[in-house]
Design a protein around this motif. Structure first.
Motif, short mmCIF file in Angstrom:
data_model
loop_
_atom_site.label_atom_id
_atom_site.label_comp_id
_atom_site.label_asym_id
_atom_site.label_seq_id
_atom_site.Cartn_x
_atom_site.Cartn_y
_atom_site.Cartn_z
N ALA A 86 0.85 -1.21 0.00
CA ALA A 86 0.00 0.00 0.00
C ALA A 86 0.87 1.25 0.00
O ALA A 86 0.59 2.23 -0.70
CB ALA A 86 -0.92 0.00 1.22
N LEU A 87 1.98 1.21 0.77
CA LEU A 87 2.89 2.36 0.83
C LEU A 87 3.54 2.59 -0.54
O LEU A 87 3.66 3.73 -0.99
CB LEU A 87 4.01 2.09 1.86
N GLN A 88 3.89 1.50 -1.20
CA GLN A 88 4.54 1.66 -2.50
C GLN A 88 3.55 2.16 -3.55
O GLN A 88 3.91 2.96 -4.42
CB GLN A 88 5.20 0.33 -2.93
N GLY A 89 2.27 1.74 -3.42
CA GLY A 89 1.23 2.23 -4.34
C GLY A 89 1.03 3.72 -4.19
O GLY A 89 0.97 4.47 -5.16
N ALA A 90 0.95 4.18 -2.92
CA ALA A 90 0.77 5.61 -2.66
C ALA A 90 2.01 6.38 -3.13
O ALA A 90 1.90 7.45 -3.73
CB ALA A 90 0.52 5.85 -1.18
N ALA A 91 3.20 5.80 -2.89
CA ALA A 91 4.43 6.49 -3.30
C ALA A 91 4.47 6.69 -4.81
O ALA A 91 4.98 7.70 -5.30
CB ALA A 91 5.65 5.69 -2.85
N SER A 92 3.88 5.77 -5.55
CA SER A 92 3.88 5.93 -7.01
C SER A 92 3.01 7.12 -7.42
O SER A 92 3.37 7.89 -8.31
CB SER A 92 3.43 4.61 -7.63
N GLU A 93 1.85 7.32 -6.72
CA GLU A 93 1.04 8.51 -7.02
C GLU A 93 1.77 9.78 -6.60
O GLU A 93 1.67 10.82 -7.25
CB GLU A 93 -0.31 8.41 -6.32
N GLU A 94 2.52 9.69 -5.48
CA GLU A 94 3.26 10.87 -5.02
C GLU A 94 4.36 11.23 -6.03
O GLU A 94 4.72 12.39 -6.16
CB GLU A 94 3.91 10.62 -3.65
#
Ligand SMILES: [Fe+2]
Ligand SMILES: [Fe+2]
Length: 215
Positions: A86-94
């Motif tokens: 989940a953290l990596q998914g959000a980091a990709s949007e960031e």
């Protein structure tokens, strides 16, 4: 033929990955996976308005540098693979936010803050520390960060010049994404942070926004 044994990801691999994240973020060699929400690129008509837009977008760019650092630090020590993904998914949007802000800064004739490496280092340390405190605290830190960023972006929508449609479109889309990141953190079991921690985060954010607006 003998097959090579599957090599498990080691701590060294993870650290090298984190160093790679830092270099990409700070060198500006990050490309967006989604097109920028800014459909037309005109800059504000007056010099004062352009300066205001550039200052606010520099602050937003530094905020996204901090987000990359935070997520990278948290993912490095996250225990639960579901949370790490989940953290990596959000980091990709960031990363999209980071690339959009950087591109807009260039269009406004400006540049990223010289203080970005310092903010990256501090945010990375916060990410690791909150991750070491446990996944639910880490998620609590994430959810609170995203809530504070959402309120901060609301303030920027009030302050950005009305004729800077491109920057406004970028900030609006970022605000929508940040809201979803906060919801994801809460859905995964985020803990509510103690008020003094929230206040310390607000104070750090005030120092960041007050300095990077100018430099
Ligand atoms: Fe963001
Ligand atoms: Fe976010």
């Amino acid at each position: 033929m003998t097959q090579l044994p599957f090599r498990r990801k080691t701590a060294i691999d993870a650290l090298l990955g984190a160093a790679d994240d830092a270099l990409r973020t700070l060198s500006g060699s990050v490309s967006a996976s989604r097109p920028t929400p800014a459909s037309q690129r005109a800059v504000p008509g007056s010099q004062d308005a352009r300066r205001l837009s550039a200052g606010l977008m520099r602050v937003n760019h530094t905020g996204e540098v901090c987000a990359q650092a935070l997520y990278s630090g948290q993912a490095l020590v996250a225990r639960d693979p579901r949370i790490r993904s989940a953290l990596q998914g959000a980091a990709s949007e960031e990363r999209d936010h980071l690339a959009w802000c950087r591109e807009r800064l260039g269009e406004l004739g400006s540049r990223a803050s010289v203080l970005d490496p310092l903010w990256y280092a501090g945010s990375f340390a916060w990410g690791v520390a909150s991750g070491l405190a446990g996944d639910r605290w880490s998620l609590g830190f994430l959810a609170e960060t995203e809530d504070q960023v959402e309120r901060h972006l609301d303030g920027h929508l009030d302050r950005l010049p009305a004729d800077d449609r491109a920057s406004r479109a970028i900030v609006l889309k970022m605000r929508e994404d940040e809201g979803r990141h906060g919801d994801t953190g809460r859905a995964l079991g985020a803990r509510e942070l103690p008020e003094p921690v929230k206040a310390a985060m607000r104070a750090a954010a005030r120092v960041m926004t007050g300095t990077t607006y100018w430099v």
